[in-house]
Design a protein around this motif. Sequence first.
Motif, PDB file in Angstrom:
ATOM      1  N   THR A   1      43.131  36.366 129.361  1.00  0.00           N
ATOM      2  CA  THR A   1      44.083  37.510 128.561  1.00  0.00           C
ATOM      3  C   THR A   1      44.006  38.752 129.552  1.00  0.00           C
ATOM      4  O   THR A   1      45.145  39.302 129.845  1.00  0.00           O
ATOM      5  CB  THR A   1      43.258  38.242 127.415  1.00  0.00           C
ATOM      6  N   ASN A   2      43.046  39.037 130.331  1.00  0.00           N
ATOM      7  CA  ASN A   2      42.982  40.134 131.477  1.00  0.00           C
ATOM      8  C   ASN A   2      43.484  39.344 132.818  1.00  0.00           C
ATOM      9  O   ASN A   2      43.816  40.620 133.508  1.00  0.00           O
ATOM     10  CB  ASN A   2      41.331  40.652 131.473  1.00  0.00           C
TER      11      ASN A   2
ATOM     12  N   HIS B   1      46.592  38.655 132.729  1.00  0.00           N
ATOM     13  CA  HIS B   1      48.084  38.995 132.557  1.00  0.00           C
ATOM     14  C   HIS B   1      49.034  37.954 132.994  1.00  0.00           C
ATOM     15  O   HIS B   1      50.246  38.159 133.253  1.00  0.00           O
ATOM     16  CB  HIS B   1      48.134  40.282 133.022  1.00  0.00           C
TER      17      HIS B   1
ATOM     18  N   TYR C   1      53.094  38.870 126.553  1.00  0.00           N
ATOM     19  CA  TYR C   1      54.073  39.223 127.523  1.00  0.00           C
ATOM     20  C   TYR C   1      54.703  40.763 127.106  1.00  0.00           C
ATOM     21  O   TYR C   1      54.534  41.678 128.104  1.00  0.00           O
ATOM     22  CB  TYR C   1      54.935  38.561 128.338  1.00  0.00           C
TER      23      TYR C   1
ATOM     24  N   TRP D   1      51.672  43.125 127.562  1.00  0.00           N
ATOM     25  CA  TRP D   1      51.255  43.462 128.858  1.00  0.00           C
ATOM     26  C   TRP D   1      52.115  44.392 129.494  1.00  0.00           C
ATOM     27  O   TRP D   1      51.885  45.094 130.324  1.00  0.00           O
ATOM     28  CB  TRP D   1      51.072  42.084 129.638  1.00  0.00           C
ATOM     29  N   ASN D   2      53.497  44.329 129.088  1.00  0.00           N
ATOM     30  CA  ASN D   2      54.778  45.303 129.566  1.00  0.00           C
ATOM     31  C   ASN D   2      54.682  46.490 129.061  1.00  0.00           C
ATOM     32  O   ASN D   2      54.607  47.450 129.630  1.00  0.00           O
ATOM     33  CB  ASN D   2      55.851  44.423 129.490  1.00  0.00           C
TER      34      ASN D   2
ATOM     35  N   LYS E   1      50.449  48.963 130.655  1.00  0.00           N
ATOM     36  CA  LYS E   1      50.146  48.417 131.997  1.00  0.00           C
ATOM     37  C   LYS E   1      48.688  48.257 132.152  1.00  0.00           C
ATOM     38  O   LYS E   1      47.927  49.354 131.993  1.00  0.00           O
ATOM     39  CB  LYS E   1      51.032  49.245 133.017  1.00  0.00           C
ATOM     40  N   LYS E   2      48.405  47.586 133.258  1.00  0.00           N
ATOM     41  CA  LYS E   2      46.972  47.132 133.855  1.00  0.00           C
ATOM     42  C   LYS E   2      46.011  47.443 132.369  1.00  0.00           C
ATOM     43  O   LYS E   2      44.715  47.839 132.552  1.00  0.00           O
ATOM     44  CB  LYS E   2      46.628  48.287 134.492  1.00  0.00           C
ATOM     45  N   GLU E   3      46.423  46.708 131.373  1.00  0.00           N
ATOM     46  CA  GLU E   3      45.478  46.594 130.360  1.00  0.00           C
ATOM     47  C   GLU E   3      44.211  45.913 130.424  1.00  0.00           C
ATOM     48  O   GLU E   3      44.428  44.683 131.251  1.00  0.00           O
ATOM     49  CB  GLU E   3      46.230  45.742 129.096  1.00  0.00           C
TER      50      GLU E   3
ATOM     51  N   TYR F   1      41.266  44.094 128.286  1.00  0.00           N
ATOM     52  CA  TYR F   1      40.829  43.768 126.635  1.00  0.00           C
ATOM     53  C   TYR F   1      39.430  43.448 126.787  1.00  0.00           C
ATOM     54  O   TYR F   1      39.079  42.547 127.762  1.00  0.00           O
ATOM     55  CB  TYR F   1      41.671  42.544 126.518  1.00  0.00           C
TER      56      TYR F   1
ATOM     57  N   TYR G   1      40.776  47.858 123.867  1.00  0.00           N
ATOM     58  CA  TYR G   1      41.839  47.689 125.096  1.00  0.00           C
ATOM     59  C   TYR G   1      41.817  49.165 125.466  1.00  0.00           C
ATOM     60  O   TYR G   1      41.775  50.160 124.937  1.00  0.00           O
ATOM     61  CB  TYR G   1      43.219  47.304 124.573  1.00  0.00           C
TER      62      TYR G   1
END
Length: 119
Positions: free
Chosen positions: A14-15, A17, A50, A53-54, A57-59, A61, A84
């Motif tokens: 997940t991280n 992206h 997506y 993530w959009n 930004k730079k999430e 989790y 998050y």
Amino acid sequence: MPYQQALENYIAATNSHDFNNVKEILHPQAVYWFTDKTCTSLEEIGAYFYNAWNLIKKEVYSAIDVQWLTADEKSATCIYTYHYEGYHNGKFVSGSGRATNIFTVLNNEWKLIHEHLSS
């Protein structure tokens, strides 16, 4: 335990992206229940990821207070608090909620078949 490693791999994917990494861990019939939407195909799940993530930004989790409710050689269910953080419109944001994940074995690999997230 292999199912615990599956959760760790899922969070790392997940991280990344990159949904291709996430998809490797998902069961082909995975169902996701998000607060605002149910996704019943890998295409729908990917689009939701997506979009998230959009939006953030730079999430990053993470899962804390993981509790395994059931686990055997074929399936495992855990609950946890998700967290998050990232940037929304240039401002740092963070939040958390509750999660349920169900993993099952498919072709000798642990796959995520269900996730339920609520804020």
